[in-house]
Design a protein around this motif. Structure first.
Motif, PDB file in Angstrom:
ATOM      1  N   SER A 291     -12.776   9.448  -4.827  1.00  0.00           N
ATOM      2  CA  SER A 291     -11.721   9.053  -5.757  1.00  0.00           C
ATOM      3  C   SER A 291     -10.706   8.154  -5.069  1.00  0.00           C
ATOM      4  O   SER A 291     -10.199   7.206  -5.660  1.00  0.00           O
ATOM      5  N   ALA A 292     -10.423   8.417  -3.793  1.00  0.00           N
ATOM      6  CA  ALA A 292      -9.445   7.580  -3.089  1.00  0.00           C
ATOM      7  C   ALA A 292      -9.969   6.145  -2.942  1.00  0.00           C
ATOM      8  O   ALA A 292      -9.223   5.183  -3.090  1.00  0.00           O
ATOM      9  N   ALA A 293     -11.281   6.006  -2.675  1.00  0.00           N
ATOM     10  CA  ALA A 293     -11.878   4.669  -2.549  1.00  0.00           C
ATOM     11  C   ALA A 293     -11.905   3.968  -3.905  1.00  0.00           C
ATOM     12  O   ALA A 293     -11.606   2.780  -4.015  1.00  0.00           O
TER      13      ALA A 293
ATOM     14  N   ALA B  91       0.836  -1.206   0.000  1.00  0.00           N
ATOM     15  CA  ALA B  91       0.000   0.000   0.000  1.00  0.00           C
ATOM     16  C   ALA B  91       0.870   1.255   0.000  1.00  0.00           C
ATOM     17  O   ALA B  91       0.633   2.195  -0.776  1.00  0.00           O
ATOM     18  N   TYR B  92       1.893   1.288   0.839  1.00  0.00           N
ATOM     19  CA  TYR B  92       2.674   2.524   0.962  1.00  0.00           C
ATOM     20  C   TYR B  92       3.753   2.658  -0.119  1.00  0.00           C
ATOM     21  O   TYR B  92       4.362   3.718  -0.255  1.00  0.00           O
TER      22      TYR B  92
ATOM     23  N   ALA C 299     -19.060  -0.748   3.058  1.00  0.00           N
ATOM     24  CA  ALA C 299     -18.716   0.676   3.021  1.00  0.00           C
ATOM     25  C   ALA C 299     -17.235   0.874   3.277  1.00  0.00           C
ATOM     26  O   ALA C 299     -16.621   0.102   4.011  1.00  0.00           O
ATOM     27  N   VAL C 300     -16.688   1.882   2.658  1.00  0.00           N
ATOM     28  CA  VAL C 300     -15.317   2.258   3.013  1.00  0.00           C
ATOM     29  C   VAL C 300     -15.237   3.740   3.370  1.00  0.00           C
ATOM     30  O   VAL C 300     -14.170   4.297   3.422  1.00  0.00           O
ATOM     31  N   ASN C 301     -16.413   4.397   3.576  1.00  0.00           N
ATOM     32  CA  ASN C 301     -16.313   5.809   3.971  1.00  0.00           C
ATOM     33  C   ASN C 301     -15.819   5.890   5.410  1.00  0.00           C
ATOM     34  O   ASN C 301     -15.528   4.879   6.020  1.00  0.00           O
TER      35      ASN C 301
ATOM     36  N   GLN D  69      -5.684   3.041   0.489  1.00  0.00           N
ATOM     37  CA  GLN D  69      -4.804   2.123  -0.232  1.00  0.00           C
ATOM     38  C   GLN D  69      -4.647   0.825   0.555  1.00  0.00           C
ATOM     39  O   GLN D  69      -4.598  -0.259  -0.016  1.00  0.00           O
ATOM     40  N   LEU D  70      -4.593   0.933   1.870  1.00  0.00           N
ATOM     41  CA  LEU D  70      -4.500  -0.277   2.686  1.00  0.00           C
ATOM     42  C   LEU D  70      -5.840  -1.008   2.746  1.00  0.00           C
ATOM     43  O   LEU D  70      -5.907  -2.231   2.606  1.00  0.00           O
ATOM     44  N   VAL D  71      -6.920  -0.244   2.928  1.00  0.00           N
ATOM     45  CA  VAL D  71      -8.243  -0.865   3.048  1.00  0.00           C
ATOM     46  C   VAL D  71      -8.604  -1.650   1.778  1.00  0.00           C
ATOM     47  O   VAL D  71      -9.158  -2.749   1.848  1.00  0.00           O
ATOM     48  N   GLY D  72      -8.265  -1.120   0.616  1.00  0.00           N
ATOM     49  CA  GLY D  72      -8.527  -1.834  -0.639  1.00  0.00           C
ATOM     50  C   GLY D  72      -7.842  -3.199  -0.646  1.00  0.00           C
ATOM     51  O   GLY D  72      -8.442  -4.211  -1.033  1.00  0.00           O
TER      52      GLY D  72
END
Ligand code: PLP
Length: 458
Positions: free
Chosen positions: A141-143, A74-75, A213-215, A112-115
């Motif tokens: 957009s990030a999600a 992710a990073y 959800a990822v909000n 990026q990590l959650v995805g």
């Protein structure tokens, strides 16, 4: 680690269920049952620190080696070797740059990590989900970027039509991935957020579309944001001396992560909640009363929020972990648009949090002044933070202001303040030439559910 709901009426679950479930079935937000204690400072990269800080939250469901690999991956998407570099703005006042990810706002750090966590866990279960989310600009957009081209996830993001910046909108409408869908709702961000909540409350719809959800209500997002508070303190050599953090705030997810870092043992002097004209949190801190007002569009649209959903997690703590009492408080606020804290609760709030607000005029002044005095070009959200920190900073207090977006995300405001039109980084240089795909929708639950049904594969 087990997770329980802030409303106390849902069974405790493990990390992977909290990750995929988002909101608890009783309408509450998940919280860990206890706060792990931070290990002592150790040298290492951002990714190494991140894996260490988060490990207790994901154990035992996520394998430690898998998790460390996901964190490193992710990073690696970030364009700066420090991931979140710290720069000195003026003596005693530092900026923590959180915008070096793919979509240029701090949301990438968590998403990026959650995805990756979603794909990992859905693979393990051999399942698919449909993610629905509301965005005031940057989360969407990030999600989308975090799950683009995933075989296991479809994503539908609702945003308030006409209320995001053009860069923000184009970042959502030009991805060209078959599993990613942008919908422009005729309403405000709070309307979008209410539509998402209503979809989750519709049991039949929720089950048939395997809704997720990822909000910023998703616990995993808060978890990933804890890390950079620890990172900043460590970079400054202040793991044993208190630091103040100033956080441009909307949904209260970012600053709540700072509060969690404090619960885990990070020395935090105070947390400054910086708001724009939409200052419900600042008013709550000042007056002990939370009173809803209409959302006013500002130059910092990602903070144009009146109902800060993550505040429920803090209220739950202020109410001594009493779920039913938290549910009652939230219901009261929903019904009357107003709730009051008791004097004892308010005292605990102000022992840690302080609030400050900036108007658009003041925000532009800060942007112009920072440019004139330091040569740095900053975005309007960061400017709200800097302005608040400058007003409240005590003579020998060390403040880290979180810089939440890249200036190129808000070029109109930046140009208005400084005369400079910031350039997009190379990976987004052709953003204005890409074709947009977006579906306009009314502020109506049935219409939104029909749209989700029409695009999802799950
Ligand atoms: C989301 C966002 C915020 C607000 O963060 P919360 O966690 O919602 O309080 C501030 N600035 C920018 C640029 C954002 O994208």
């Amino acid at each position: 680690m087990r997770y329980h709901s802030s409303r106390g009426q849902a069974p405790a679950i493990d990390f992977s269920d909290a990750l995929l479930g988002g909101l608890a079935p009783d309408g509450g937000l998940y919280l860990p049952e206890s706060w792990p204690v931070l290990a002592n400072a150790a040298p290492g990269s951002y990714a190494e620190l991140a894996a260490a800080v988060m490990a207790p939250f994901v154990a035992p469901v996520i394998d430690q080696a898998d998790f460390t690999a996901m964190v490193a991956d992710a990073y690696s998407m970030f364009s700066h070797p420090d991931v979140c570099p710290l720069v000195e703005l003026e003596s005693g006042h530092h900026l923590l740059e959180l915008f070096h990810g793919p979509t240029l706002a701090f949301k990438d750090i968590a998403l990026q990590l959650v995805g990756r966590l979603f794909d990992h866990e859905l693979d393990r279960r051999n399942e698919r989900v449909t993610i629905v989310g509301a965005t005031s600009g940057d989360t969407g957009s990030a999600a989308m970027e975090a799950v683009r081209d995933s075989d296991r996830v479809d994503i539908v993001i609702l945003f308030p039509a006409g209320r995001t910046s053009e860069v923000q909108r184009r970042q959502m409408t030009t991805l060209g991935s078959p599993n990613v869908h942008a919908a422009a709702v005729d309403g405000t961000f709070d309307d979008c957020q209410d539509l998402v909540k209503a979809m989750f409350a519709d049991e039949d719809f929720r089950a048939r579309s395997r809704l997720s959800a990822v909000n910023s209500i998703n616990w995993a997002r808060v978890m990933a944001q804890i890390v950079y508070y620890v990172w900043a303190a460590q970079q400054l050599g202040r793991r044993d001396t208190p630091t103040t953090f100033c956080v441009p705030t909307g949904n209260f997810g970012n600053v709540f992560a700072g509060h969690v870092a404090r619960n885990m043992g990070l020395p935090v002097e105070r947390l400054i909640v910086a708001s724009n004209t939409n200052d419900i949190l600042t008013r709550l801190i000042e007056s002990a009363e939370m009173v809803a007002e209409d959302v006013v569009p500002t130059l910092s649209p990602s903070m144009d929020i009146q109902i800060s959903s993550n505040l429920e997690r803090l209220l739950f703590e202020l109410l001594d972990g009493n779920g039913p009492a938290t549910a009652e408080l939230i219901a009261g606020f929903r019904e009357h648009g107003r709730v009051a804290l008791t004097p004892a609760q308010h005292e605990r709030l102000v022992a840690e949090f302080v609030g400050e607000r900036l108007s658009d005029t003041e925000t532009l002044e800060v942007m112009a002044d920072v440019h004139a005095t330091s040569g740095m070009v900053i975005d309007p959200h960061t400017a709200v933070g800097i302005g608040a920190a400058r007003r409240l900073r005590r003579p020998d207090e060390i403040v880290v202001t979180l810089s939440t977006a890249h200036p190129a995300k808000f070029p109109t405001a930046v140009e208005q303040a400084t005369g400079i039109r910031p350039e997009l980084p190379a990976h987004l240089a052709d953003l204005f030439d890409r074709d947009e795909v977006v579906t306009p929708l009314p502020n109506d639950l049935a219409a939104v559910e029909d749209f989700v049904d029409s695009v999802r594969r799950a």
